[in-house]
Design a protein around this motif. Structure first.
Motif, short mmCIF file in Angstrom:
data_model
loop_
_atom_site.label_atom_id
_atom_site.label_comp_id
_atom_site.label_asym_id
_atom_site.label_seq_id
_atom_site.Cartn_x
_atom_site.Cartn_y
_atom_site.Cartn_z
N GLY A 170 0.78 -1.18 -0.11
CA GLY A 170 0.14 0.02 -0.08
C GLY A 170 0.71 1.20 -0.09
N THR A 216 2.96 1.74 -3.24
CA THR A 216 2.02 2.10 -4.49
C THR A 216 1.53 3.45 -4.40
OG1 THR A 216 1.41 -0.35 -4.55
CG2 THR A 216 0.01 1.26 -5.83
N LEU A 217 1.06 3.70 -3.24
CA LEU A 217 0.65 5.17 -3.04
C LEU A 217 1.77 6.19 -3.35
CD1 LEU A 217 -1.48 7.20 -1.76
CD2 LEU A 217 -0.39 6.84 0.42
N TRP A 274 -2.41 5.71 -9.64
CA TRP A 274 -1.49 5.26 -8.45
C TRP A 274 -1.98 5.38 -7.26
CZ3 TRP A 274 1.63 1.50 -9.64
CH2 TRP A 274 2.51 1.23 -10.75
N VAL A 275 -2.35 6.76 -7.10
CA VAL A 275 -2.99 6.97 -5.51
C VAL A 275 -4.00 6.36 -5.37
CG1 VAL A 275 -3.98 8.76 -4.30
CG2 VAL A 275 -1.79 9.58 -5.52
N GLY A 293 -2.91 2.73 -4.40
CA GLY A 293 -2.40 2.56 -3.00
C GLY A 293 -3.20 2.62 -1.95
N LEU A 294 -4.51 3.66 -1.93
CA LEU A 294 -5.36 3.63 -1.31
C LEU A 294 -6.09 2.62 -0.80
CD1 LEU A 294 -6.70 7.38 -1.50
CD2 LEU A 294 -4.97 6.74 0.57
N LEU A 307 -3.92 0.07 1.05
CA LEU A 307 -3.63 0.33 2.43
C LEU A 307 -4.97 -0.11 3.17
CD1 LEU A 307 -2.09 3.79 2.44
CD2 LEU A 307 -1.09 1.61 3.25
#
Length: 393
Positions: A87, A90-91, A169-170, A173-174, A177
């Motif tokens: 996570g 990636t974020l 990407w964000v 990533g979220l 997570l």
């Protein structure tokens, strides 16, 4: 401290394993594939740099597998921290716009995803076996295809909605997570006795297992060319993002469905036989777009490669456990390391061939050759029980 921990039910273990692999593999490993066309468009990413990003991810996966072999961490602990790493790394891909840092982040995400795969295999499979639900391994590994399909659908939405690659990407990533947070407490209950006992077992693999691992490496090299570059290749020939963006979700859906179908296919054949038969179909899928690039060959490749690579992955791991005579984490770790070594060479081959033209076609032909050689070796070295249906999928 209470050592008499309640073991999760088979359904809980399968669900947790599915979600963990969806994050680790769909996002930690394969998220670059659907985002690569977006990065080419808004970040000026070249095919060569895309190949290096993929290579760094697979190199990290290789290093993570080696660490798992050397340290044999508690499976649940490896899953938890691996998911958190997936996570965060990636974020960070969406928060920074510096290519050298991208290389490092993809390396770390690869290492984290290896911890999750090895940990999940060593954690979930023994639980399912003790509950008499070993055939549910297909449910666990369907998480890989589900994660790939999810990342692909998000990439499709990003293409249609004109999102930036950084925003995509964000978002991924979220999601990773969130999954890490949801699984953190359930994974606190680690069935430690099995893992601890394994540390004291033999630390070497017999020759048949090492031969199988070398063939697994060729499988890793063979499938990774389309698994990395198929959407980017589709983008070069298809203008409509709603059309070329479908390639990766189709790949993921085929992977997810194949894990359930493998339960039926594996009833009358051994894991090794299932491995070799599926690999012929995989080779056809790798070859198709190398001969001619159009919508039918791209979809054929997505179905053949996506529909077989998880079947081969599960069959290979089961074959390693049958041949290994060693702790589950060691046998799975060796196969994972071999697999990732083959993957490192795949995108690196494309990057090195970009100066000669027809890089994808030449790399794909080499991949097909590797798959054929690996299959011939598997078919000629039975490992002692190829004709017997040993551990059923």
């Amino acid at each position: 401290m209470n050592h008499h921990k309640v073991e999760p039910s088979a359904a809980a273990a399968a669900s947790i394993g599915l979600a963990a692999l969806a994050s680790a593999m769909g996002i930690g490993r394969f998220s670059l594939t659907p985002i690569l066309p977006l990065m080419q468009q808004d970040a000026g990413l070249t095919l060569a740099l895309g190949g290096w990003l993929a290579t760094c991810n697979y190199l990290g996966y290789f290093v993570g597998a080696l660490i798992s072999i050397g340290l044999t961490p508690r499976p649940a602990r490896a899953i938890r921290w691996g998911l958190l790493g997936v996570g965060l790394f990636t974020l960070a891909m969406g928060l920074f716009a510096w290519p050298p840092l991208w290389l490092g982040l993809r390396f770390l995400a690869g290492a984290a995803s290896a911890f999750v795969l090895v940990g999940t295999s060593a954690w979930a499979m023994p639980i399912l076996a003790r509950h008499g639900k070993e055939q549910w391994s297909g449910h666990v590994f369907s998480g890989v295809g589900i994660g790939i399909a999810f990342a692909g659908l998000l990439g499709l939405a990003a293409g249609i909605g004109a999102w930036s690659s950084r925003s995509t990407w964000v978002a991924l990533g979220l999601v990773a997570l969130l999954l890490a947070a949801l699984l953190w407490r359930p994974l606190a209950r680690d069935p430690a006795p099995t893992a601890q006992a394994g540390v004291q077992a033999a630390r070497a693999l017999p020759r048949p297992a090492l031969i199988a691992a070398s063939c697994y490496a060729l499988f890793g090299y063979g499938y990774i060319i389309p698994a990395t570059f198929l959407p980017a290749l589709a983008r070069g020939y298809i203008v409509d993002p709603a059309t070329f963006g479908l390639i990766w979700p189709v790949f993921g859906a085929a992977a997810a469905l194949s894990t359930f179908a493998s339960t039926w296919f594996g009833r009358s054949v051994s894991p090794r036989q299932l491995w070799t038969r599926a690999k012929w179909i995989l080779a056809a899928g790798v070859l198709a777009p190398a001969l001619s690039v159009n919508v039918p060959t791209l979809l054929l490749s997505a179905v053949c490669v996506g529909g077989t690579f998880m079947i081969i992955t599960m069959a290979g791991l089961k074959e390693a456990l049958r041949l290994g005579g060693a702790p589950a984490s060691l046998a799975v770790g060796v196969m994972t390391a071999a697999f990732s070594a083959g993957q490192i060479v795949g995108p690196l081959t494309v990057s090195l061939l970009t100066g000669f033209g027809h890089a994808f076609m030449l790399a794909s032909l080499l991949a097909v050759l590797g798959l054929v050689v690996g299959n011939c070796v598997l078919m000629s070295s039975s490992g002692g029980a190829d004709n017997a249906v040993v551990r059923r999928l």
